[in-house]
Design an enzyme around this catalytic site. Structure first.
Site, PDB file in Angstrom:
ATOM      1  N   GLY A   1       0.859  -1.188   0.000  1.00  0.00           N
ATOM      2  CA  GLY A   1       0.000   0.000   0.000  1.00  0.00           C
ATOM      3  C   GLY A   1       0.885   1.224   0.000  1.00  0.00           C
TER       4      GLY A   1
ATOM      5  N   LYS B   1       5.607  11.008  -3.454  1.00  0.00           N
ATOM      6  CA  LYS B   1       6.577  10.094  -2.856  1.00  0.00           C
ATOM      7  C   LYS B   1       7.288  10.895  -1.765  1.00  0.00           C
ATOM      8  CE  LYS B   1       9.958   6.682  -4.489  1.00  0.00           C
ATOM      9  NZ  LYS B   1      10.633   6.170  -5.696  1.00  0.00           N
TER      10      LYS B   1
ATOM     11  N   ASP C   1       9.444   5.648   7.661  1.00  0.00           N
ATOM     12  CA  ASP C   1       9.225   7.032   8.094  1.00  0.00           C
ATOM     13  C   ASP C   1       8.335   7.821   7.130  1.00  0.00           C
ATOM     14  OD1 ASP C   1      10.930   7.364   5.977  1.00  0.00           O
ATOM     15  OD2 ASP C   1      12.568   8.265   7.120  1.00  0.00           O
ATOM     16  N   GLY C   2       7.968   7.211   6.021  1.00  0.00           N
ATOM     17  CA  GLY C   2       7.101   7.901   5.057  1.00  0.00           C
ATOM     18  C   GLY C   2       7.819   8.962   4.237  1.00  0.00           C
TER      19      GLY C   2
ATOM     20  N   ASP D   1       8.102   4.579 -10.554  1.00  0.00           N
ATOM     21  CA  ASP D   1       8.739   4.242  -9.276  1.00  0.00           C
ATOM     22  C   ASP D   1      10.217   3.900  -9.444  1.00  0.00           C
ATOM     23  OD1 ASP D   1       8.904   4.084  -6.604  1.00  0.00           O
ATOM     24  OD2 ASP D   1       7.577   2.383  -6.326  1.00  0.00           O
TER      25      ASP D   1
ATOM     26  N   ARG E   1       4.618  13.025  -8.782  1.00  0.00           N
ATOM     27  CA  ARG E   1       4.713  12.491 -10.148  1.00  0.00           C
ATOM     28  C   ARG E   1       3.376  12.548 -10.853  1.00  0.00           C
ATOM     29  NH1 ARG E   1       4.694   6.769  -7.927  1.00  0.00           N
ATOM     30  NH2 ARG E   1       6.909   6.828  -7.525  1.00  0.00           N
TER      31      ARG E   1
ATOM     32  N   ASP F   1       3.765  -4.707  -7.563  1.00  0.00           N
ATOM     33  CA  ASP F   1       3.220  -3.437  -7.055  1.00  0.00           C
ATOM     34  C   ASP F   1       3.869  -2.238  -7.755  1.00  0.00           C
ATOM     35  OD1 ASP F   1       5.455  -4.537  -5.456  1.00  0.00           O
ATOM     36  OD2 ASP F   1       5.420  -2.587  -4.484  1.00  0.00           O
TER      37      ASP F   1
ATOM     38  N   GLY G   1       2.821   3.629   1.327  1.00  0.00           N
ATOM     39  CA  GLY G   1       3.409   3.827   2.649  1.00  0.00           C
ATOM     40  C   GLY G   1       4.120   5.156   2.806  1.00  0.00           C
ATOM     41  N   ARG G   2       4.409   5.795   1.696  1.00  0.00           N
ATOM     42  CA  ARG G   2       5.036   7.119   1.792  1.00  0.00           C
ATOM     43  C   ARG G   2       4.549   8.036   0.667  1.00  0.00           C
ATOM     44  NH1 ARG G   2      11.293   6.618  -0.178  1.00  0.00           N
ATOM     45  NH2 ARG G   2      11.096   4.802  -1.523  1.00  0.00           N
TER      46      ARG G   2
HETATM   47  P1  AMP Z   1       9.058   0.498  -3.225  1.00  0.00           P
HETATM   48  O1  AMP Z   1      10.152  -0.501  -3.108  1.00  0.00           O
HETATM   49  O2  AMP Z   1       9.527   1.936  -3.212  1.00  0.00           O
HETATM   50  O3  AMP Z   1       8.142   0.238  -4.368  1.00  0.00           O
HETATM   51  O4  AMP Z   1       8.218   0.375  -1.881  1.00  0.00           O
HETATM   52  C1  AMP Z   1       7.647  -0.847  -1.424  1.00  0.00           C
HETATM   53  C2  AMP Z   1       6.717  -0.573  -0.287  1.00  0.00           C
HETATM   54  O5  AMP Z   1       7.412   0.008   0.833  1.00  0.00           O
HETATM   55  C3  AMP Z   1       5.585   0.396  -0.594  1.00  0.00           C
HETATM   56  O6  AMP Z   1       4.446  -0.024   0.120  1.00  0.00           O
HETATM   57  C4  AMP Z   1       6.117   1.699  -0.063  1.00  0.00           C
HETATM   58  O7  AMP Z   1       5.100   2.619   0.225  1.00  0.00           O
HETATM   59  C5  AMP Z   1       6.856   1.249   1.189  1.00  0.00           C
HETATM   60  N1  AMP Z   1       7.928   2.161   1.600  1.00  0.00           N
HETATM   61  C6  AMP Z   1       9.127   2.333   0.997  1.00  0.00           C
HETATM   62  N2  AMP Z   1       9.869   3.252   1.654  1.00  0.00           N
HETATM   63  C7  AMP Z   1       9.118   3.681   2.698  1.00  0.00           C
HETATM   64  C8  AMP Z   1       9.309   4.635   3.749  1.00  0.00           C
HETATM   65  N3  AMP Z   1      10.436   5.325   3.881  1.00  0.00           N
HETATM   66  N4  AMP Z   1       8.298   4.795   4.642  1.00  0.00           N
HETATM   67  C9  AMP Z   1       7.169   4.110   4.545  1.00  0.00           C
HETATM   68  N5  AMP Z   1       6.914   3.199   3.581  1.00  0.00           N
HETATM   69  C10 AMP Z   1       7.877   2.982   2.668  1.00  0.00           C
HETATM   70 MG    MG Z   2       6.700   1.021  -5.289  1.00  0.00          MG
END
Ligand code: AMP
Ligand code: MG
Length: 452
Positions: free
Chosen positions: A91, A114, A126-127, A263, A180, A253, A93-94
């Site tokens: 989902g 992002k 940390d989002g 992404d 984005r 995802d 997350g940030r």
């Molecule tokens: P990604 O590898 O960037 O596609 O991220 C995979 C998952 O991890 C997604 O659900 C993102 O929202 C979550 N995520 C990545 N980095 C962070 C962060 N710093 N804080 C919270 N969620 C994160």
């Molecule tokens: Mg992603």
């Protein structure tokens, strides 16, 4: 000035999906909001190019709602296979979907973020986004756009004044929030989540949304949707290869059902035609290596078929999936011909040329960007040696599709190898010098014009 009344067309159709598809969230209250980069070219396409910097920061750094679009940001729910392991805890997350807009061509576009703060899906994160991560996403998306890869565009990058701890960057490191612009944010993982929850009604609704809003087609036929996704993702895989791009994290995802790439994390451009070249340090098995991307993307399309299975029999889904290789082959040939600056002849001749070019690139280890620069609309020079004779002979039969008269061709090839990215970042990190970054974006755009 405010939004351009001629071009600004706010939307909020994502709300028709219903509350089970997202969670309303708020942006973090950042200690600072310093505009670092705005994409005026993309902004003009959605009527935001006329905003002054203050308005821009209010909307894309402080997230004041866009008039007529969403009242509140929505963190989207999704699952996904990460390196082939199913994860039901993903989902946004940030990030969140901040607004929807029609572009100049009437396409439904999302402004997604992002690094905008924590959400119910942050888990232990940390989002936040690092400034370096934001700079890297600008560079990747600009480069891919210039190289004719369907991609999200980086719309805005604003530094937010926090100090972040990361284990893959020297820390503390600077923070940023990125926006984005993309053709929807519906991922294969968005469908997977509904299948996992056995939510057939949701699956049907999302299928209809994707067909109607993203593909402009009526109905809710899952086989039709899969057919479109197979076509678009096969083309995406082909364009990645011709660009020499390695996304790095081709998890389900991170695959948009529109076949638009997005992404950009640990991406790299391959310096040479090495099918085993890997981008992400954590991809120890090379699952997403340069030459394995078509297979990885096909596998992802298969997961969409699995997710759609509750709605329809397997056979027609399998039939659509099986078209992937037959769609990929001509697409990669066309993409490489395009980058060579040549017009197609017959399918056989085109394929023979591309196979020979690939072979020579692989065995000689010539730099990919150098080669395509030299070969655009002219045979590679004699200095390439006799290993290139066969490729030269085949190239000569294909007429140029464009003149080689843009000033870009009098300079040197613009590439975006890891050393170049690091040098751009180094100037920012050491001296807050953004000149190399801005110059690079200008050079990338010039390359895009020269190739177009
Ligand atoms: P990604 O590898 O960037 O596609 O991220 C995979 C998952 O991890 C997604 O659900 C993102 O929202 C979550 N995520 C990545 N980095 C962070 C962060 N710093 N804080 C919270 N969620 C994160
Ligand atoms: Mg992603």
């Amino acid at each position: 000035m405010a939004f351009d009344p001629q071009a600004y067309r706010p939307e909020r159709t994502i709300l028709t999906l219903g509350d089970a598809f997202y969670d309303p969230v708020a942006a973090a209250d950042f200690p600072d909001a310093r505009l670092r980069w705005r994409n005026d070219r993309a902004a003009a396409e959605v009527g935001a190019g006329t905003l002054d910097d203050g308005e821009w920061v209010r909307h894309f750094g402080r997230f004041a709602p866009l008039p007529g679009s969403l009242d509140r940001p929505l963190a989207l729910r999704y699952h996904g296979h990460q390196f082939r392991t199913y994860n039901p805890e993903l989902g946004d997350g940030r990030g969140f979907t901040f607004a929807q807009l029609r572009d100049r061509n009437g396409r439904l576009m999302d402004l997604g973020t992002k690094g905008s703060g924590q959400t119910p899906w942050s888990r232990f994160g940390d989002g936040r986004l690092t400034l370096k991560g934001g700079v890297r996403e600008v560079l990747a998306s600009e480069m891919l756009e210039a190289l004719n890869v369907p991609t999200s565009r980086t719309f805005s990058l604003i530094e937010t004044g926090e100090a972040l701890e990361r284990n893959d960057e020297p820390s503390p490191t600077r923070s940023a929030v990125l926006v984005r612009l993309s053709h929807g944010h519906i991922r294969i993982g968005t469908f997977q989540r509904l299948a996992y929850l056995r939510d057939e009604d949701g699956l049907r609704r999302l299928t209809a949304y994707a067909l109607q809003e993203l593909y402009g087609e009526d109905g809710d036929d899952p086989v039709r949707l899969l057919a479109l996704v197979v076509e678009r993702t096969a083309r995406l895989a082909a364009r990645y290869m011709a660009a020499g791009f390695v996304h790095g994290v081709l998890n389900t995802d991170n695959i948009n059902v529109t076949g638009e790439s997005f992404d950009y994390g640990p991406w790299r451009f391959a310096p040479t035609w090495d099918p085993g070249f890997v981008a992400a340090y954590f991809d120890q098995t090379g699952l997403y290596a340069f030459g394995r991307q078509p297979e990885a993307i096909h596998w992802n399309a298969m997961q969409l078929a699995v997710a759609l299975r509750p709605l329809v029999e397997a056979e027609p889904l399998i039939a659509e999936l099986d078209r992937f290789p037959a769609l990929y082959q001509p697409a990669v040939t066309a993409a490489i011909l395009w980058r060579l600056g040549r017009t197609p002849r017959s399918a056989d001749e085109d394929r023979a040329l591309v196979q020979e070019v690939e072979r020579a690139l692989r065995i000689t280890g010539v730099g990919i960007d150098r080669f395509f620069f030299d070969a655009f609309a002219q045979a590679p020079p004699d200095s390439y040696g006799s290993e290139w004779d066969a490729a030269r002979a085949l190239l000569d039969r294909h007429a140029p599709r464009a003149a080689r008269d843009h000033e870009y061709w009098r300079g040197s090839p613009r590439s975006m190898l890891i050393e170049e990215v690091e040098a751009i970042w180094h100037a920012i990190a050491q001296a807050d010098d953004w000149t190399p970054f801005h110059d690079t974006v200008a050079q990338i755009r010039a390359m895009g014009v020269a190739l177009a």
